[in-house]
Design a protein around this motif. Structure first.
Motif, short mmCIF file in Angstrom:
data_model
loop_
_atom_site.label_atom_id
_atom_site.label_comp_id
_atom_site.label_asym_id
_atom_site.label_seq_id
_atom_site.Cartn_x
_atom_site.Cartn_y
_atom_site.Cartn_z
N THR A 5 0.83 -1.20 0.00
CA THR A 5 0.00 0.00 0.00
C THR A 5 0.87 1.26 0.00
N LYS A 6 0.23 2.37 -0.32
CA LYS A 6 0.94 3.64 -0.37
C LYS A 6 1.48 4.02 1.01
N ARG A 7 0.72 3.73 2.05
CA ARG A 7 1.15 4.06 3.41
C ARG A 7 2.42 3.28 3.78
N LYS A 8 2.44 1.99 3.47
CA LYS A 8 3.62 1.18 3.77
C LYS A 8 4.81 1.61 2.92
N THR A 9 4.54 2.05 1.70
CA THR A 9 5.61 2.54 0.83
C THR A 9 6.26 3.77 1.42
N LEU A 10 5.45 4.70 1.90
CA LEU A 10 5.99 5.91 2.50
C LEU A 10 6.75 5.62 3.79
#
Length: 62
Positions: A5-10
């Motif tokens: 997910t984008k959150r985990k990527t960030l």
């Protein structure tokens, strides 16, 4: 490997940058072997690449 997910990527991006910066600051004040410096920088770069390759940066089409 499936997309993350984008959150985990960030989170991975920020952890990677923090590991690289912390290793630079720590080696400035304490004597650290070249192996340890290279290992920490390599781990940080690996986290950055992993977040860029497996990250889900697609936005929703409206």
């Amino acid at each position: 490997m499936k997309k993350i997910t984008k959150r985990k990527t960030l989170i991975l991006l920020s952890i990677g940058m923090f590991v690289i910066a912390a290793s630079r600051v720590f080696s400035q004040y304490y004597e650290v072997s070249d192996l340890a410096k290279g290992s920490f920088v390599g781990i940080g770069i690996g986290l950055l690449f992993m977040s860029l390759i497996f990250g889900n940066f697609k936005t929703a089409d409206n």
